[in-house]
Write an enzyme that holds these catalytic residues in place. Structure first.
Site, PDB file in Angstrom:
ATOM      1  N   CYS A  75       0.740  -1.363  -0.296  1.00 46.16           N
ATOM      2  CA  CYS A  75       0.025   0.038  -0.235  1.00 46.16           C
ATOM      3  C   CYS A  75       1.133   1.147   0.223  1.00 46.16           C
ATOM      4  O   CYS A  75       1.594   1.246   0.803  1.00 46.16           O
ATOM      5  CB  CYS A  75      -0.857   0.047   1.366  1.00 46.16           C
ATOM      6  SG  CYS A  75      -2.082   2.091   1.211  1.00 46.16           S
ATOM      7  N   GLU A 114      -5.284  -8.608  -0.224  1.00 44.60           N
ATOM      8  CA  GLU A 114      -5.008  -8.855   1.410  1.00 44.60           C
ATOM      9  C   GLU A 114      -4.123  -7.453   1.560  1.00 44.60           C
ATOM     10  O   GLU A 114      -3.451  -6.650   0.702  1.00 44.60           O
ATOM     11  CB  GLU A 114      -4.021 -10.059   1.907  1.00 44.60           C
ATOM     12  CG  GLU A 114      -3.703  -9.764   3.514  1.00 44.60           C
ATOM     13  CD  GLU A 114      -2.744  -9.577   3.982  1.00 44.60           C
ATOM     14  OE1 GLU A 114      -1.970  -9.577   5.184  1.00 44.60           O
ATOM     15  OE2 GLU A 114      -1.491  -9.016   2.721  1.00 44.60           O
ATOM     16  N   ARG A 158      -2.716 -10.462  14.197  1.00 37.94           N
ATOM     17  CA  ARG A 158      -2.210 -10.247  12.875  1.00 37.94           C
ATOM     18  C   ARG A 158      -3.740  -9.509  12.852  1.00 37.94           C
ATOM     19  O   ARG A 158      -4.007 -10.731  11.879  1.00 37.94           O
ATOM     20  CB  ARG A 158      -1.313 -10.914  12.211  1.00 37.94           C
ATOM     21  CG  ARG A 158      -1.176 -10.230  11.151  1.00 37.94           C
ATOM     22  CD  ARG A 158       0.135 -11.049  10.334  1.00 37.94           C
ATOM     23  NE  ARG A 158       0.697 -10.553   9.411  1.00 37.94           N
ATOM     24  CZ  ARG A 158       1.442 -10.113   9.451  1.00 37.94           C
ATOM     25  NH1 ARG A 158       2.210  -9.980  10.763  1.00 37.94           N
ATOM     26  NH2 ARG A 158       1.837  -9.698   8.359  1.00 37.94           N
ATOM     27  N   ARG A 160      -5.493  -7.772   9.666  1.00 39.33           N
ATOM     28  CA  ARG A 160      -5.567  -7.703   7.824  1.00 39.33           C
ATOM     29  C   ARG A 160      -7.059  -6.781   7.032  1.00 39.33           C
ATOM     30  O   ARG A 160      -8.089  -8.242   7.573  1.00 39.33           O
ATOM     31  CB  ARG A 160      -4.684  -9.050   7.108  1.00 39.33           C
ATOM     32  CG  ARG A 160      -3.182  -8.580   7.250  1.00 39.33           C
ATOM     33  CD  ARG A 160      -2.331  -7.272   7.211  1.00 39.33           C
ATOM     34  NE  ARG A 160      -0.629  -7.369   7.764  1.00 39.33           N
ATOM     35  CZ  ARG A 160      -0.642  -6.870   9.088  1.00 39.33           C
ATOM     36  NH1 ARG A 160      -1.247  -7.064  10.040  1.00 39.33           N
ATOM     37  NH2 ARG A 160       0.896  -6.579   8.262  1.00 39.33           N
TER      38      ARG A 160
END
Length: 340
Positions: A75, A114, A158, A160
């Site tokens: 990103c 993702e 985590r 996402r």
């Protein structure tokens, strides 16, 4: 289409965590792409193919046909040139553009992307709005949700965002968290016979223990030293990070996780081959995905696609029956046996 056997492409492939998830539900990879050569070395050792390089230099028409596009894309900040608006300007300078151009040319039935959870809030939500708008403009029905690896069987917090899209109007719901009994604990993934090279110096260990928030916290635990210097223990790992310091996380404030433990924290199988040094595995696992999360999403996607196909076949079958019924009851209908 038979969704027991389908094809996919693995973009921004890393070390193949997303690939493992979709292979587990019958998928076959027909093309992979990864920029980092060290990651390619690990990928090739495990999947017996060397990914193509920089996706920005690969024309979409040269990619084999496939059913599902997969990508854990980096990103970068979206750039809008001047005050102009529109397709090219909104996506300029981002690798999302390459996903978009491939979707536009190849028109796969579905995709799964993702990214970090902050994608949702980046630039006050404008970045994610642009991504979703452009995917929908291509004709895809888009679903998105933040999932936590802790909920799907690995001892790692985590979070996402997973973005799923279908060309057809497929009804999709993200997978529910797995039962507590099915989740692996630290005890399940930690090695017992660990080389001394993973242990930190006494001064680091004592400093960490001195700043440990709960000095009576039960072992095993993984501690995470935050920006302010406080040291917090948990029965799970904080999110692995590619660029984190050497002692970002410590097991029982004594040692760093081994290469195998880093892979296990991300849900990779023990059959996965390690062919690069510790520092590179640390970076590669930090850049990778929690495999059980991807497996759960892949399973849900294929189930949804199968259900859609079954509903369409039933609908088409009923339509054919109704059409045939009307033909037989048409006064102008003449059975074949009366035609000479």
């Amino acid at each position: 289409m038979n969704w027991n056997n389908f094809t996919f492409i693995d973009l921004f492939a890393g070390i193949g965590g997303i690939r493992l998830g979709f292979e587990s539900v019958g998928g076959k990879c027909v093309f992979s792409s990864e920029f980092d050569e060290d990651a390619c070395k690990t990928y090739e050792a495990n999947f017996h193919e060397h990914p193509a390089g920089d996706i920005t230099k690969i024309p979409a028409w040269t990619i084999p046909d496939f059913d599902i596009l997969l990508g854990g894309f980096p990103c970068q900040a979206f750039s809008i040139i001047g005050k102009k608006e529109g397709f090219a300007n909104e996506t300029c300078g981002t690798l999302f553009f390459d996903i978009e151009r491939i979707l536009k040319i190849k028109r796969p039935k579905a995709f799964m992307l993702e990214n970090v959870r902050n994608l949702v809030s980046h630039d006050n939500g404008k970045t994610f709005h642009v991504i979703r708008t452009h995917l929908e403009a291509l004709g895809y029905h888009v679903y998105a949700q933040v999932l936590n690896a802790l909920d799907y069987g690995v001892p790692q917090k985590r979070e996402r965002i997973i973005i799923v899209g279908f060309l057809d109007d497929v009804k999709f719901e993200f997978p529910e968290p797995v039962e507590l009994s099915e989740r692996k604990t630290l005890s399940d993934i930690l090695e017992t016979d660990v080389d001394e090279k993973y242990y930190v110096r006494d001064e680091i260990r004592l400093s960490r223990l001195e700043r440990l928030k709960d000095k009576n916290y039960p072992k095993p635990y993984i501690s995470h030293e935050n920006m302010s210097g406080s040291n917090t223990p948990h029965p799970y790992s904080s999110a692995l990070r590619a660029g984190a310091s050497a002692n970002y996380i410590l097991i029982n404030d004594e040692r760093r996780p081994t290469e195998r433990e880093l892979l296990r924290i991300q849900g990779f199988p023990d059959t996965y081959k390690i062919v690069v040094p510790y520092g590179k595995i640390k970076k590669q696992t930090g850049n990778s995905v929690a495999v059980p999360v991807i497996k759960a999403v892949a399973k849900q996607m294929i189930t949804s696609l199968k259900e859609y196909n079954a509903a369409e076949e039933k609908k088409n079958g009923n339509a054919a029956k109704i059409k045939g019924f009307k033909a037989v009851n048409n006064p102008d209908y003449i059975p074949l046996e009366y035609i000479s």
